[in-house]
Design an enzyme around this catalytic site. Structure first.
Site: not given
Ligand code: GRF
Length: 180
Positions: A78, A95
């Site tokens: 957070l 997300h």
């Molecule tokens: C992605 O799915 C992002 O949306 C999520 O965590 C994952 C991170 O992937 N919050 P990366 O570390 O960018 O490969």
């Protein structure tokens, strides 16, 4: 950029901004010293910071310095309120689902895709939203829809969603940077 994991979104942004006159990744900040994203940053000669305490707003503010835009990609902590308030409209998160559904505490990684499939939804997607002091609740600024296919597993859906993330995040960052 704030990261906790492997950093494929960071990589997509580094690749898309390569030699861009509009924006560059100025620093990669992580709460984890073993985040793969830090290796990607170092390979691209981008300075890195590992936070001792991600709840310490002074430490985080010092690392962010005079950042114009703060991008959370796979950052699992957070962001303290004092930091959010310092970057009004200039802190975004990506997300891997269509918010406001399938977000909030505990909704990260495979948990998200498992919940989406369990719900019987016909589509999922990606959301880029402004960060506020709650998980996944800030104003939505962009979404891309991703179909759910017959026989999908959380892994297959995650891979399809991640491809969309890698398209959407650079697009949104460039759009925001052009307006700054
Ligand atoms: C992605 O799915 C992002 O949306 C999520 O965590 C994952 C991170 O992937 N919050 P990366 O570390 O960018 O490969």
């Amino acid at each position: 950029m704030l990261v906790s994991g492997g950093g494929t979104n960071l990589q997509a942004l580094l690749d898309a901004l390569h030699d861009s006159p509009i924006a560059r990744v100025a620093r990669v900040i992580s709460n984890r010293s073993d985040a793969g994203a830090l290796d990607r940053a170092r390979k691209a000669n981008v300075p890195t910071t590992v936070l001792k305490n991600p709840a310490d707003s002074n430490e985080l503010l010092a690392a962010l310095r005079d950042a114009q835009l703060v991008v959370l990609a796979g950052y699992l902590k957070l962001v303290p309120r004092a930091v959010v308030e310092r970057f009004p409209g200039r802190m975004i998160n990506i997300h891997p689902a269509l918010l406001p559904d399938f977000g909030g505490p505990g909704m990260y990684g495979h948990h998200v895709h498992e919940a989406v499939l369990a719900s019987g939804a016909k589509e999922s997607g990606v959301t880029v939203h402004l960060v506020d002091e709650a998980f996944d609740r800030g104003e939505i600024i962009a979404q891309e829809r991703v179909p759910i296919l017959d026989g999908d597993t959380p892994e297959r859906l995650a891979a399809r969603v991640l491809e969309a993330e890698h398209r959407l995040l650079p697009r949104v960052v460039l759009e925001l940077a052009r307006k700054m």
